[in-house]
Scaffold this motif. Sequence first.
Motif, mmCIF file in Angstrom:
data_model
loop_
_atom_site.group_PDB
_atom_site.id
_atom_site.type_symbol
_atom_site.label_atom_id
_atom_site.label_comp_id
_atom_site.label_asym_id
_atom_site.label_seq_id
_atom_site.Cartn_x
_atom_site.Cartn_y
_atom_site.Cartn_z
ATOM 1 N N LYS A 15 -8.376 -5.176 16.364
ATOM 2 C CA LYS A 15 -7.641 -4.830 15.146
ATOM 3 C C LYS A 15 -7.070 -6.093 14.501
ATOM 4 O O LYS A 15 -7.150 -6.272 13.283
ATOM 5 C CB LYS A 15 -6.520 -3.843 15.469
ATOM 6 N N ALA A 16 -6.515 -6.990 15.304
ATOM 7 C CA ALA A 16 -5.964 -8.237 14.780
ATOM 8 C C ALA A 16 -7.049 -9.075 14.114
ATOM 9 O O ALA A 16 -6.826 -9.667 13.055
ATOM 10 C CB ALA A 16 -5.272 -9.025 15.894
ATOM 11 N N ALA A 17 -8.239 -9.114 14.702
ATOM 12 C CA ALA A 17 -9.350 -9.860 14.101
ATOM 13 C C ALA A 17 -9.731 -9.256 12.749
ATOM 14 O O ALA A 17 -9.973 -9.984 11.778
ATOM 15 C CB ALA A 17 -10.552 -9.866 15.041
ATOM 16 N N ALA A 18 -9.761 -7.933 12.670
ATOM 17 C CA ALA A 18 -10.074 -7.262 11.401
ATOM 18 C C ALA A 18 -8.993 -7.561 10.361
ATOM 19 O O ALA A 18 -9.293 -7.809 9.194
ATOM 20 C CB ALA A 18 -10.208 -5.756 11.619
ATOM 21 N N TRP A 19 -7.739 -7.554 10.798
ATOM 22 C CA TRP A 19 -6.643 -7.827 9.879
ATOM 23 C C TRP A 19 -6.648 -9.291 9.424
ATOM 24 O O TRP A 19 -6.300 -9.596 8.298
ATOM 25 C CB TRP A 19 -5.311 -7.437 10.513
ATOM 26 N N ARG A 20 -7.067 -10.221 10.307
ATOM 27 C CA ARG A 20 -7.183 -11.627 9.896
ATOM 28 C C ARG A 20 -8.262 -11.766 8.816
ATOM 29 O O ARG A 20 -8.114 -12.528 7.868
ATOM 30 C CB ARG A 20 -7.488 -12.518 11.104
ATOM 31 N N VAL A 64 -0.483 7.580 15.591
ATOM 32 C CA VAL A 64 -0.061 6.296 15.041
ATOM 33 C C VAL A 64 -0.731 6.103 13.692
ATOM 34 O O VAL A 64 -1.920 6.370 13.529
ATOM 35 C CB VAL A 64 -0.432 5.138 15.982
ATOM 36 N N GLY A 65 0.039 5.652 12.742
ATOM 37 C CA GLY A 65 -0.485 5.312 11.434
ATOM 38 C C GLY A 65 -0.035 3.908 11.101
ATOM 39 O O GLY A 65 0.339 3.146 11.988
ATOM 40 N N GLU A 66 -0.054 3.581 9.837
ATOM 41 C CA GLU A 66 0.411 2.267 9.395
ATOM 42 C C GLU A 66 1.496 2.457 8.357
ATOM 43 O O GLU A 66 1.543 3.464 7.656
ATOM 44 C CB GLU A 66 -0.741 1.448 8.788
ATOM 45 N N ARG A 67 2.367 1.466 8.254
ATOM 46 C CA ARG A 67 3.443 1.468 7.262
ATOM 47 C C ARG A 67 3.376 0.134 6.539
ATOM 48 O O ARG A 67 3.341 -0.915 7.160
ATOM 49 C CB ARG A 67 4.794 1.616 7.954
ATOM 50 N N ILE A 68 3.324 0.201 5.222
ATOM 51 C CA ILE A 68 3.321 -1.016 4.416
ATOM 52 C C ILE A 68 4.620 -1.055 3.625
ATOM 53 O O ILE A 68 5.079 -0.032 3.106
ATOM 54 C CB ILE A 68 2.100 -1.101 3.474
ATOM 55 N N ARG A 153 -3.093 7.331 9.312
ATOM 56 C CA ARG A 153 -4.239 6.905 10.111
ATOM 57 C C ARG A 153 -4.054 5.435 10.466
ATOM 58 O O ARG A 153 -3.404 4.687 9.756
ATOM 59 C CB ARG A 153 -5.540 7.099 9.346
ATOM 60 N N GLU A 154 -4.648 5.062 11.565
ATOM 61 C CA GLU A 154 -4.628 3.660 11.966
ATOM 62 C C GLU A 154 -5.707 2.924 11.174
ATOM 63 O O GLU A 154 -6.824 3.428 11.030
ATOM 64 C CB GLU A 154 -4.894 3.569 13.467
ATOM 65 N N ILE A 155 -5.379 1.775 10.661
ATOM 66 C CA ILE A 155 -6.342 1.002 9.878
ATOM 67 C C ILE A 155 -6.828 -0.159 10.736
ATOM 68 O O ILE A 155 -6.062 -1.056 11.066
ATOM 69 C CB ILE A 155 -5.714 0.495 8.568
ATOM 70 N N SER A 156 -8.095 -0.101 11.095
ATOM 71 C CA SER A 156 -8.666 -1.099 11.993
ATOM 72 C C SER A 156 -9.824 -1.863 11.376
ATOM 73 O O SER A 156 -10.561 -2.543 12.075
ATOM 74 C CB SER A 156 -9.146 -0.420 13.286
ATOM 75 N N ASP A 157 -9.992 -1.737 10.061
ATOM 76 C CA ASP A 157 -11.078 -2.463 9.412
ATOM 77 C C ASP A 157 -10.525 -3.282 8.254
ATOM 78 O O ASP A 157 -9.537 -2.889 7.626
ATOM 79 C CB ASP A 157 -12.163 -1.493 8.921
ATOM 80 N N PRO A 158 -11.127 -4.425 7.969
ATOM 81 C CA PRO A 158 -10.614 -5.303 6.907
ATOM 82 C C PRO A 158 -10.525 -4.619 5.549
ATOM 83 O O PRO A 158 -9.515 -4.739 4.844
ATOM 84 C CB PRO A 158 -11.608 -6.462 6.863
ATOM 85 N N ASP A 159 -11.578 -3.896 5.167
ATOM 86 C CA ASP A 159 -11.591 -3.265 3.846
ATOM 87 C C ASP A 159 -10.480 -2.227 3.704
ATOM 88 O O ASP A 159 -9.884 -2.095 2.642
ATOM 89 C CB ASP A 159 -12.947 -2.616 3.569
ATOM 90 N N VAL A 162 -7.210 -4.175 3.135
ATOM 91 C CA VAL A 162 -7.225 -4.755 1.782
ATOM 92 C C VAL A 162 -6.939 -3.666 0.754
ATOM 93 O O VAL A 162 -6.129 -3.848 -0.167
ATOM 94 C CB VAL A 162 -8.573 -5.459 1.489
ATOM 95 N N GLU A 163 -7.567 -2.513 0.905
ATOM 96 C CA GLU A 163 -7.354 -1.397 -0.026
ATOM 97 C C GLU A 163 -5.887 -0.940 -0.008
ATOM 98 O O GLU A 163 -5.284 -0.736 -1.058
ATOM 99 C CB GLU A 163 -8.278 -0.237 0.334
ATOM 100 N N LEU A 164 -5.317 -0.779 1.179
ATOM 101 C CA LEU A 164 -3.917 -0.355 1.293
ATOM 102 C C LEU A 164 -2.982 -1.349 0.607
ATOM 103 O O LEU A 164 -2.096 -0.958 -0.162
ATOM 104 C CB LEU A 164 -3.532 -0.200 2.767
ATOM 105 N N VAL A 165 -3.192 -2.638 0.847
ATOM 106 C CA VAL A 165 -2.340 -3.668 0.243
ATOM 107 C C VAL A 165 -2.499 -3.671 -1.273
ATOM 108 O O VAL A 165 -1.508 -3.671 -2.013
ATOM 109 C CB VAL A 165 -2.649 -5.054 0.853
ATOM 110 N N ARG A 166 -3.722 -3.630 -1.751
ATOM 111 C CA ARG A 166 -3.960 -3.693 -3.213
ATOM 112 C C ARG A 166 -3.417 -2.447 -3.916
ATOM 113 O O ARG A 166 -2.838 -2.553 -5.001
ATOM 114 C CB ARG A 166 -5.435 -3.893 -3.499
ATOM 115 N N GLU A 167 -3.616 -1.266 -3.315
ATOM 116 C CA GLU A 167 -3.089 -0.036 -3.931
ATOM 117 C C GLU A 167 -1.570 -0.079 -4.027
ATOM 118 O O GLU A 167 -1.000 0.346 -5.028
ATOM 119 C CB GLU A 167 -3.498 1.187 -3.113
ATOM 120 N N THR A 168 -0.935 -0.581 -2.994
ATOM 121 C CA THR A 168 0.519 -0.628 -2.987
ATOM 122 C C THR A 168 1.035 -1.691 -3.953
ATOM 123 O O THR A 168 1.989 -1.447 -4.691
ATOM 124 C CB THR A 168 1.034 -0.856 -1.555
#
Length: 173
Positions: A15-20, A64-68, A153-159, A162-168
Amino acid sequence: LLGWSGFLKAKVRAKAAAWREAARLLGVGGDAVREAGLTTPRFVATIDGFSVTVAAAARRSGDVGERIEVDGLGRISNRVELRAEDLGTEAQKAFRGPDVETGDAEFDRSVLVWGHPVLLSALLDAETRRRVRWFVESGGRVRGGAIVRAVDREISDPDGLVELVRETLALAV
């Protein structure tokens, strides 16, 4: 037990590699992603002048989900609050008074709006109301100078990250 620990470490590393990779795609570099043992990674970066943090969030269901969180760093008023209307908002209105009405009945039914009425009326044009409504209905809120969104949902892929950050961030600009 050691097998489970190894599985969790591998999952966190993947997950960390995908997030990097997501950090690279967002133009902030891989050092924006931090790992700590068996815990999920954290993404912390400044993007377009906003402080952005993404981390795991436990859901009521136990999943587990994610929080931005996007901190406006003073660019978003601490006095503005936007969130989904729910059963609790009626009780809050009884104590705080009515929220700001925009004249858009569908939006006003769906979104609680507190803040300076003249400022918010000017900012909440039709396109912005559409984006805000979608955002709060998908788990987002604006409060205390920050934009916060929880996804279930848990986000484990780069795209996905990126989508979550850009939408927010789109709501902040």
